[in-house]
Design an enzyme around this catalytic site. Sequence first.
Site, mmCIF file in Angstrom:
data_model
loop_
_atom_site.group_PDB
_atom_site.id
_atom_site.type_symbol
_atom_site.label_atom_id
_atom_site.label_comp_id
_atom_site.label_asym_id
_atom_site.label_seq_id
_atom_site.Cartn_x
_atom_site.Cartn_y
_atom_site.Cartn_z
ATOM 1 N N LYS A 152 -0.908 -1.037 10.755
ATOM 2 C CA LYS A 152 -1.317 -2.352 10.367
ATOM 3 C C LYS A 152 -1.072 -3.326 11.575
ATOM 4 O O LYS A 152 -1.698 -4.437 11.564
ATOM 5 C CB LYS A 152 -0.798 -2.835 9.146
ATOM 6 C CG LYS A 152 -1.264 -2.110 7.891
ATOM 7 C CD LYS A 152 -0.809 -2.783 6.614
ATOM 8 C CE LYS A 152 -1.580 -1.945 5.539
ATOM 9 N NZ LYS A 152 -1.301 -0.451 5.608
HETATM 10 C C1 LIG Z 1 -2.114 0.701 4.826
HETATM 11 C C2 LIG Z 1 -1.868 1.912 5.191
HETATM 12 C C3 LIG Z 1 -2.773 2.842 4.928
HETATM 13 C C4 LIG Z 1 -4.125 2.753 4.419
HETATM 14 O O1 LIG Z 1 -5.141 1.787 5.146
HETATM 15 P P1 LIG Z 1 -6.339 1.388 4.357
HETATM 16 O O2 LIG Z 1 -6.899 0.517 5.370
HETATM 17 O O3 LIG Z 1 -5.725 0.581 3.298
HETATM 18 O O4 LIG Z 1 -7.112 2.315 4.054
HETATM 19 C C5 LIG Z 1 -2.403 4.282 5.320
HETATM 20 N N1 LIG Z 1 -1.115 4.535 5.919
HETATM 21 C C6 LIG Z 1 -0.199 3.598 6.353
HETATM 22 C C7 LIG Z 1 1.132 3.900 6.602
HETATM 23 C C8 LIG Z 1 -0.678 2.314 5.896
HETATM 24 O O5 LIG Z 1 0.318 1.256 5.994
#
Ligand SMILES: *Cc1c(COP(=O)(O)O)cnc(C)c1O
Length: 508
Positions: A120
């Site tokens: 993120k």
């Molecule tokens: C947010 C997240 C995901 C999922 O991503 P999306 O964009 O919600 O599909 C997968 N792995 C981790 C570690 C995350 O923080």
Amino acid sequence: MSTSYRSTRSSEQSTKTFEEAVIQGLATDGGLFIPSEIPTIDQKIIERWSKLSFQDLAFEIMKLYISDKEIPDSDLKELIKRSYSTFRSEDVTPLAKNVTGEHENLHVLELFHGPTYAFKDVALQFVGNLFEYFLQRANKDLPQEQRKKITVVGATSGDTGSAAIYGLRGKKDVAVFILYPTGRISPIQEEQMTTVGDKNVQTLSVKGTFDNCQDIVKAIFGDKEFNERHNVGAVNSINWARILAQMTYYFYAYFQAVGASGKVKFVVPSGNFGDILAGYYAKKMGLSVEKLVIATNENDILDRFLKSGVYERSDDVAATLSPAMDILISSNFERLLWYLARDTLANGNDLEAGKIVREWFTELKADGKFVVDSAVIQTALKDFESERVSNSETTSTIKEVYATSKSPKNYILDPHTAVGVCATKRQILKDNDSSINYISLSTAHPAKFADAVNEALSSFPEYSFEKDVLPAELKKLSTLEKKIKLVDRADIELVKSIIDEEMQKMGL
Ligand SMILES: *Cc1c(COP(=O)(O)O)cnc(C)c1O
């Protein structure tokens, strides 16, 4: 060139600027913002882009979605440079090639080299700088009391909170309040959020569940008076700028794997569909991707949809080893649905597509599900495949890769990444085509999910979490002072009064 934005639910042709779409987040009709048109590029441009650095590539891509009248080129370059200077890898998102030791064509795209060790950061480091940029521009020459401010309020069960805090810490005219359920997030996640000393950041540890926290945040967004006083904003996963920032690593990883042309499949551990959606845009822009593979855990609404054409919310969310993907519905999926509706049912008509999406979501709200025509699924399957991965498969994948990897030896996957790698191995068996390169997205560093990783690896005598997994930077967090405000009742009025009080202290 597409530099204006429309809503996935609108039946009007009116559009917003990039800044409006980013600051507003959600459209007033409840829809999500999408570009009026997806810009396309030809093979000559692909050739040129294949030689660029991550930052220069990000600039070329973003320029196609943001008018230079809104953000002049030199400012955009500077924003990108600043956003990725906080990453620990020169490549920003390096590709670990042939890492499992079993398949030469399986590569792991490491997206966790940002400040909070999760994917993120790639988006939120940029979004934080973007918010500050727009505010500073609006506030130029205004006296203190007239300055426009944003108060970001969010609830987290783990990763989003820390990535948002690290994206917004120290930003002028921005205050950040992140609510989390006391005792229900991992110690490392709590340490990451609560050891940030910046004055504009406050974590609220709420006695209650994640749902309580989320309900309070929703109520705060719905509180008109409070909202007007504090200009409450969100940086949640539907924000268009997050999708845009994530497109870069699909291009960059493709070029690192095969150069300017070659067969590539991306496999993406998915929850809210924000990560993989960026891959969809890259494909539609002209990157020659064979397929995008959705990898889900036991919360498998996306996998069920692609197999049955029924989009149905289950009653309960399953608590899995990959908690960042524990969702009931996928908020960003609405964007894909709009394209599917337009291309399959609406004869390419934008307004008609908005109407169809509106009807689907009205049904979802009323009945907990909607069903689409099989032609819609056929269209989706041109770009996507899906795999569902269980908890036990997640654990065994962490084990297998640890045991088989040679360079580097004993490579350790976090449980989200393991969902993706398990799905990738299945795909390799199914396809049986060695000319395809598989890029499996790694969304978190294993240190963030100690319990799942230890459960998988504790039977190996030489394995040690402290030595093999935990980076010094994260280890140090436990020695730093924590700034936590305890909220001893999950009560909206109490949270509002605490925010009021803290805003005074912040001088905002
Ligand atoms: C947010 C997240 C995901 C999922 O991503 P999306 O964009 O919600 O599909 C997968 N792995 C981790 C570690 C995350 O923080």
